[in-house]
Scaffold this motif. Structure first.
Motif, PDB file in Angstrom:
ATOM      1  N   ASN A 109       9.198  77.225  67.022  1.00 23.66           N
ATOM      2  CA  ASN A 109       8.528  77.157  65.602  1.00 23.66           C
ATOM      3  C   ASN A 109       9.711  75.605  64.860  1.00 23.66           C
ATOM      4  O   ASN A 109       9.362  76.009  63.315  1.00 23.66           O
ATOM      5  N   VAL A 110      10.418  74.610  65.942  1.00 20.34           N
ATOM      6  CA  VAL A 110      10.578  73.577  65.553  1.00 20.34           C
ATOM      7  C   VAL A 110       9.661  72.364  65.146  1.00 20.34           C
ATOM      8  O   VAL A 110       8.632  72.036  65.787  1.00 20.34           O
ATOM      9  N   LEU A 111       9.858  71.859  63.931  1.00 18.97           N
ATOM     10  CA  LEU A 111       9.094  71.041  63.467  1.00 18.97           C
ATOM     11  C   LEU A 111       8.976  70.157  64.233  1.00 18.97           C
ATOM     12  O   LEU A 111       9.947  69.301  65.101  1.00 18.97           O
ATOM     13  N   GLY A 112       7.681  69.795  64.592  1.00 21.25           N
ATOM     14  CA  GLY A 112       6.835  68.078  65.503  1.00 21.25           C
ATOM     15  C   GLY A 112       8.588  67.282  65.691  1.00 21.25           C
ATOM     16  O   GLY A 112       9.205  66.818  66.559  1.00 21.25           O
ATOM     17  N   PRO A 113       9.320  66.265  64.264  1.00 20.78           N
ATOM     18  CA  PRO A 113       9.940  65.374  64.605  1.00 20.78           C
ATOM     19  C   PRO A 113      10.836  66.128  64.389  1.00 20.78           C
ATOM     20  O   PRO A 113      11.808  65.129  65.637  1.00 20.78           O
ATOM     21  N   PHE A 114      11.522  67.362  65.029  1.00 24.75           N
ATOM     22  CA  PHE A 114      12.371  66.939  65.609  1.00 24.75           C
ATOM     23  C   PHE A 114      12.454  68.132  66.992  1.00 24.75           C
ATOM     24  O   PHE A 114      14.123  68.828  67.079  1.00 24.75           O
ATOM     25  N   GLN A 115      11.972  68.354  67.536  1.00 21.59           N
ATOM     26  CA  GLN A 115      11.330  68.596  68.952  1.00 21.59           C
ATOM     27  C   GLN A 115      11.861  67.807  69.621  1.00 21.59           C
ATOM     28  O   GLN A 115      11.910  68.000  71.237  1.00 21.59           O
ATOM     29  N   THR A 116      12.369  66.721  69.426  1.00 22.29           N
ATOM     30  CA  THR A 116      12.767  65.189  70.779  1.00 22.29           C
ATOM     31  C   THR A 116      14.109  65.200  69.599  1.00 22.29           C
ATOM     32  O   THR A 116      13.746  64.671  68.594  1.00 22.29           O
ATOM     33  N   LEU A 117      15.120  64.533  70.753  1.00 22.54           N
ATOM     34  CA  LEU A 117      16.301  63.492  69.683  1.00 22.54           C
ATOM     35  C   LEU A 117      16.498  62.754  71.025  1.00 22.54           C
ATOM     36  O   LEU A 117      16.467  62.519  72.181  1.00 22.54           O
ATOM     37  N   SER A 118      16.840  61.185  70.016  1.00 12.94           N
ATOM     38  CA  SER A 118      17.447  60.192  70.768  1.00 12.94           C
ATOM     39  C   SER A 118      18.067  60.092  72.293  1.00 12.94           C
ATOM     40  O   SER A 118      17.776  59.496  73.130  1.00 12.94           O
ATOM     41  N   VAL A 119      19.328  61.105  72.009  1.00 14.69           N
ATOM     42  CA  VAL A 119      19.708  61.111  73.052  1.00 14.69           C
ATOM     43  C   VAL A 119      19.700  62.853  74.403  1.00 14.69           C
ATOM     44  O   VAL A 119      20.304  63.084  75.311  1.00 14.69           O
ATOM     45  N   ASP A 120      18.994  63.350  73.426  1.00 11.11           N
ATOM     46  CA  ASP A 120      18.129  64.640  74.586  1.00 11.11           C
ATOM     47  C   ASP A 120      16.176  64.959  73.906  1.00 11.11           C
ATOM     48  O   ASP A 120      16.593  65.557  73.169  1.00 11.11           O
ATOM     49  N   ALA A 121      16.114  63.345  74.654  1.00 15.05           N
ATOM     50  CA  ALA A 121      14.322  63.116  74.878  1.00 15.05           C
ATOM     51  C   ALA A 121      13.721  64.559  74.559  1.00 15.05           C
ATOM     52  O   ALA A 121      12.711  64.785  73.629  1.00 15.05           O
ATOM     53  N   ASP A 122      13.708  65.973  75.456  1.00 13.16           N
ATOM     54  CA  ASP A 122      13.009  66.764  75.506  1.00 13.16           C
ATOM     55  C   ASP A 122      13.452  67.617  75.270  1.00 13.16           C
ATOM     56  O   ASP A 122      12.987  69.143  75.463  1.00 13.16           O
ATOM     57  N   ARG A 123      14.889  67.768  74.029  1.00 13.72           N
ATOM     58  CA  ARG A 123      14.962  69.253  73.838  1.00 13.72           C
ATOM     59  C   ARG A 123      15.897  70.089  75.345  1.00 13.72           C
ATOM     60  O   ARG A 123      15.251  71.455  74.615  1.00 13.72           O
ATOM     61  N   SER A 124      16.750  69.473  75.758  1.00 17.47           N
ATOM     62  CA  SER A 124      16.633  70.755  77.113  1.00 17.47           C
ATOM     63  C   SER A 124      17.907  71.024  76.861  1.00 17.47           C
ATOM     64  O   SER A 124      18.488  71.827  77.001  1.00 17.47           O
TER      65      SER A 124
END
Length: 350
Positions: A109-124
């Motif tokens: 359900n997470v929007l594409g642009p928010f499925q990654t983060l600079s400090v947590d690239a794969d949202r683990s």
């Protein structure tokens, strides 16, 4: 197109069917650690009712307090709500757990642009919570001429009538960034001379600041205790419920665009319940309830149909297109830059 409207439109574009989270028969406890006034009490009650998990919430006043708490042992918390800078530090220090957020049932359900983060690239390690901007709010009835320039200069070099009648956030990154935009210095500078420029601006402003505080910004503006307040946009939106005439400003020199996350301390006592909670918060109806309470946008597809109309109609939340080029996102700064920032902050607050 408007930046926030784009996201609100995206979240409204997909309709979803709701069901149990898969843990409706769960029980036990869950301890949350969050900013004050940043989570709906009714939403917590809903979570308890649907899962059987007894939930408590404690609050911190700054991300420095949050980091210090975890470094001291965690305080027995299960879910925390850090921004990217603090989250990155926590990941590096092993203070948060790799809970495989990207493998959770509702991560889709997470929007594409928010499925990654600079400090947590794969949202683990983290899931998105709210996102917004940092500008300032003023009451036209309390400022000379009833209007203010769209500039950080209105705060850093206040008019005589406003000296002692302004408030700043007590958040190191937000204050540093605003001063960096105003002085034209990179917010990730490693140059001590440039850091001195930022410190000079902040020290010159300090005698005119009534209070540095992250707490009570909504009540402070609503009660007219100050005329101008450095503020997060969701707080500005909530002030308008009491004072419809207040104005939220996107300063021309630059506006920080931020996102907050949900993460789990590595020593969380209720790890499974923490995962249940985060997965539950990725459901559109629940994300929308959080947005309706906080006044900030979320990153969940399908939440748009549950959002209050007042969010999309408020420029503080639904940013006008002409301000889009003023946004400045999160940057990963070097240790040398972070050290300069901390030294400036320590001098300012001493």
């Amino acid at each position: 197109m408007r930046v926030s409207k784009w996201v609100l439109g995206m979240t409204a574009a997909v309709g979803l069917t709701f069901g149990a989270v898969g843990s409706a028969s769960a029980d036990g406890e869950l301890h949350l650690y969050n900013w004050s006034n940043y989570f709906s009490p009714e939403l917590l009650e809903k979570f308890e009712k649907e899962t059987g998990i007894k939930t408590t919430m404690d609050n911190y006043a700054s991300e420095e307090d949050l980091l210090a708490k975890l470094q001291a042992g965690g305080g027995g918390y299960d879910v925390i709500f850090p921004g990217p800078t603090t989250l990155g530090t926590m990941i590096d220090k092993g203070l948060v757990a790799d809970i495989k957020v990207n493998q959770m049932e509702n991560f889709k359900n997470v929007l594409g642009p928010f499925q990654t983060l600079s400090v947590d690239a794969d949202r683990s390690y983290s899931a998105p919570y709210m996102w917004g901007t940092t500008g300032f709010t003023y009451d036209p009835a309390m400022v000379p001429g009833g209007t203010m320039e769209e500039s950080w200069g209105e705060l850093f070099k206040p008019k005589d009538e406003l000296k002692g009648n302004i408030a700043m956030l007590n958040e190191m990154s937000d204050v540093w960034n605003a001063a960096a935009y105003y002085t034209g210095v990179s917010k990730c500078t490693e140059d001590p001379a440039e850091a001195q420029k930022i410190l000079d601006v902040l020290m010159a402003q300090k005698p005119f600041v009534k209070v540095y505080s992250n707490d009570g910004t909504i009540d402070r503006m609503s009660a007219g205790e100050v005329a101008v307040h450095m503020q997060w946009n969701g707080a500005a939106h909530r002030v308008k419920a009491n004072k419809p005439g207040v104005v939220y400003v996107y300063p021309k020199e630059g506006v920080t665009f931020w996102t907050d996350t949900m993460a789990v301390p590595s020593n969380a006592p209720n790890m499974d319940n923490a995962k249940t909670f985060i997965n539950w918060m990725l459901l559109p109806e629940n994300a929308a309830a959080a947005s309706n309470y906080t006044g900030y946008s979320n990153a969940i597809i399908g939440s748009g149909e549950f959002l209050n109309e007042s969010l999309s109609s408020d420029p503080a939340v639904n940013m006008p297109e002409e301000f889009a080029d003023r946004l400045s996102g999160f940057e990963v700064c070097s240790d040398a830059s972070k050290s300069l920032r901390e030294r400036v902050w320590t001098k300012l607050k001493s």
